[in-house]
Design a protein around this motif. Sequence first.
Motif, PDB file in Angstrom:
ATOM      1  N   ASP A  69     -41.100  10.518  -8.767  1.00  0.00           N
ATOM      2  CA  ASP A  69     -41.718  10.701  -7.595  1.00  0.00           C
ATOM      3  C   ASP A  69     -41.172   9.568  -6.279  1.00  0.00           C
ATOM      4  OD1 ASP A  69     -44.213  11.777  -6.149  1.00  0.00           O
ATOM      5  OD2 ASP A  69     -44.357   9.556  -5.659  1.00  0.00           O
ATOM      6  N   ALA A  70     -40.795  10.269  -5.252  1.00  0.00           N
ATOM      7  CA  ALA A  70     -40.018   9.715  -4.363  1.00  0.00           C
ATOM      8  C   ALA A  70     -41.016   8.358  -3.869  1.00  0.00           C
ATOM      9  CB  ALA A  70     -39.583  10.414  -3.191  1.00  0.00           C
TER      10      ALA A  70
ATOM     11  N   THR B  12     -31.946  -1.695   5.905  1.00  0.00           N
ATOM     12  CA  THR B  12     -31.634  -0.590   6.700  1.00  0.00           C
ATOM     13  C   THR B  12     -32.206   0.354   5.756  1.00  0.00           C
ATOM     14  OG1 THR B  12     -29.388   0.041   5.889  1.00  0.00           O
ATOM     15  CG2 THR B  12     -29.795  -1.407   8.179  1.00  0.00           C
ATOM     16  N   ARG B  13     -32.516   1.694   6.226  1.00  0.00           N
ATOM     17  CA  ARG B  13     -32.943   2.931   5.332  1.00  0.00           C
ATOM     18  C   ARG B  13     -31.587   3.218   4.510  1.00  0.00           C
ATOM     19  NH1 ARG B  13     -36.652   0.949   7.885  1.00  0.00           N
ATOM     20  NH2 ARG B  13     -38.307   2.242   9.117  1.00  0.00           N
ATOM     21  N   ASP B  14     -30.398   3.253   5.116  1.00  0.00           N
ATOM     22  CA  ASP B  14     -29.307   3.424   4.278  1.00  0.00           C
ATOM     23  C   ASP B  14     -29.086   2.644   3.052  1.00  0.00           C
ATOM     24  OD1 ASP B  14     -28.599   5.488   5.781  1.00  0.00           O
ATOM     25  OD2 ASP B  14     -27.465   4.572   7.071  1.00  0.00           O
TER      26      ASP B  14
ATOM     27  N   ILE C  36     -31.985   2.648  -4.487  1.00  0.00           N
ATOM     28  CA  ILE C  36     -32.948   3.630  -5.259  1.00  0.00           C
ATOM     29  C   ILE C  36     -32.680   5.003  -5.050  1.00  0.00           C
ATOM     30  CG2 ILE C  36     -34.550   1.797  -4.999  1.00  0.00           C
ATOM     31  CD1 ILE C  36     -36.196   3.926  -2.893  1.00  0.00           C
ATOM     32  N   ASN C  37     -31.398   5.484  -4.909  1.00  0.00           N
ATOM     33  CA  ASN C  37     -31.022   6.761  -5.095  1.00  0.00           C
ATOM     34  C   ASN C  37     -32.052   7.812  -4.685  1.00  0.00           C
ATOM     35  OD1 ASN C  37     -29.032   8.568  -5.964  1.00  0.00           O
ATOM     36  ND2 ASN C  37     -29.790   9.258  -7.925  1.00  0.00           N
ATOM     37  N   VAL C  38     -32.589   7.626  -3.347  1.00  0.00           N
ATOM     38  CA  VAL C  38     -33.349   8.482  -2.465  1.00  0.00           C
ATOM     39  C   VAL C  38     -32.759   8.858  -1.215  1.00  0.00           C
ATOM     40  CG1 VAL C  38     -35.698   8.617  -1.680  1.00  0.00           C
ATOM     41  CG2 VAL C  38     -35.545   7.788  -4.033  1.00  0.00           C
ATOM     42  N   ARG C  39     -32.729   9.992  -0.892  1.00  0.00           N
ATOM     43  CA  ARG C  39     -32.071  10.564   0.540  1.00  0.00           C
ATOM     44  C   ARG C  39     -32.777   9.569   1.480  1.00  0.00           C
ATOM     45  NH1 ARG C  39     -29.583  15.131   0.928  1.00  0.00           N
ATOM     46  NH2 ARG C  39     -30.342  15.567   3.141  1.00  0.00           N
ATOM     47  N   ARG C  40     -32.031   9.034   2.556  1.00  0.00           N
ATOM     48  CA  ARG C  40     -32.404   8.365   3.567  1.00  0.00           C
ATOM     49  C   ARG C  40     -33.662   9.038   4.361  1.00  0.00           C
ATOM     50  NH1 ARG C  40     -32.415   7.507   8.987  1.00  0.00           N
ATOM     51  NH2 ARG C  40     -31.805   5.434   9.675  1.00  0.00           N
ATOM     52  N   GLU C  41     -33.640  10.603   4.666  1.00  0.00           N
ATOM     53  CA  GLU C  41     -34.647  11.165   5.431  1.00  0.00           C
ATOM     54  C   GLU C  41     -36.086  10.886   4.638  1.00  0.00           C
ATOM     55  OE1 GLU C  41     -31.755  12.407   4.382  1.00  0.00           O
ATOM     56  OE2 GLU C  41     -30.599  12.579   6.330  1.00  0.00           O
TER      57      GLU C  41
ATOM     58  N   LYS D  87     -41.318   8.691   3.482  1.00  0.00           N
ATOM     59  CA  LYS D  87     -42.427   7.961   2.502  1.00  0.00           C
ATOM     60  C   LYS D  87     -42.629   6.776   3.278  1.00  0.00           C
ATOM     61  CE  LYS D  87     -42.162  11.189  -0.101  1.00  0.00           C
ATOM     62  NZ  LYS D  87     -43.300  12.470  -0.152  1.00  0.00           N
ATOM     63  N   LEU D  88     -41.954   5.909   3.898  1.00  0.00           N
ATOM     64  CA  LEU D  88     -42.238   4.727   4.371  1.00  0.00           C
ATOM     65  C   LEU D  88     -43.498   5.046   5.515  1.00  0.00           C
ATOM     66  CD1 LEU D  88     -38.983   2.904   4.979  1.00  0.00           C
ATOM     67  CD2 LEU D  88     -40.911   2.252   3.331  1.00  0.00           C
ATOM     68  N   GLY D  89     -43.133   6.149   6.196  1.00  0.00           N
ATOM     69  CA  GLY D  89     -44.197   6.633   7.187  1.00  0.00           C
ATOM     70  C   GLY D  89     -45.733   6.668   6.373  1.00  0.00           C
ATOM     71  N   GLU D  90     -45.764   7.399   5.324  1.00  0.00           N
ATOM     72  CA  GLU D  90     -46.907   7.678   4.492  1.00  0.00           C
ATOM     73  C   GLU D  90     -47.495   6.279   4.058  1.00  0.00           C
ATOM     74  OE1 GLU D  90     -46.115  10.490   1.354  1.00  0.00           O
ATOM     75  OE2 GLU D  90     -45.264  11.926   2.597  1.00  0.00           O
TER      76      GLU D  90
END
Length: 229
Positions: free
Chosen positions: A153-154, A177-179, A185-190, A195-198
Amino acid sequence: MELKCNFCSKLCTSKIPLFEPLSLEEQKELISKARHLDYKRGETIFYDNDPADKILVIRYGKVKVNRYSLEGKESVLDILTEGDIYGEQNIFGGTDFDANAVALGKCGVCLISLTDIQELILKKPEIGVKLLNAVGQKLSAANELVQLLSVNDAKARVAGFLLFRSSRIKGETIELTRDDISAYINVRRETISRKLGELRRDGAIELEGNRRIRVKNRDMLRDSFENEA
């Protein structure tokens, strides 16, 4: 650029538990033999497969330790900050570095030769014990990161990373940075941004620009991680 720094004994060694057994004079002697270098963002301090004949001590700034797959995909192994060391694991038999070290901004480092460290261990065996403890702590952190990366789960993975990183730096404000988080952690930047917003809306964190994440509620992050882990 190489510098002769009058304050390196304080900056490089006194903040590092590894060197606590040394007197100030012994610290000064060790640092007098070291190379004191400054780097700009994006400059490489050492490369994968370079001879592992030195320990890296961060004087200021941040250094990314990374590795690339054959397909060119980046994996971030660690982000080093002021007072961190890297390379101590090679004192016990390593021959080459197995990763790259890259400056994430302006940073200063001390490079201390393994020969000098090994001579110190012969004089002060307690430093050898501290080295083993440091290596053990890094192995524990690596195992913790492997466990984190096993979570599918992302949102849980992002929450777990924020807990991991805040514990790693012993602070509540994470400056990445998001990058870099994506490569860590091998999760797409977008997906990370979403998820940070959540997590922000949940009240677990605050976002300060694009590089600063402040942990507000560790229990909320832990719930987000453990409920999906």
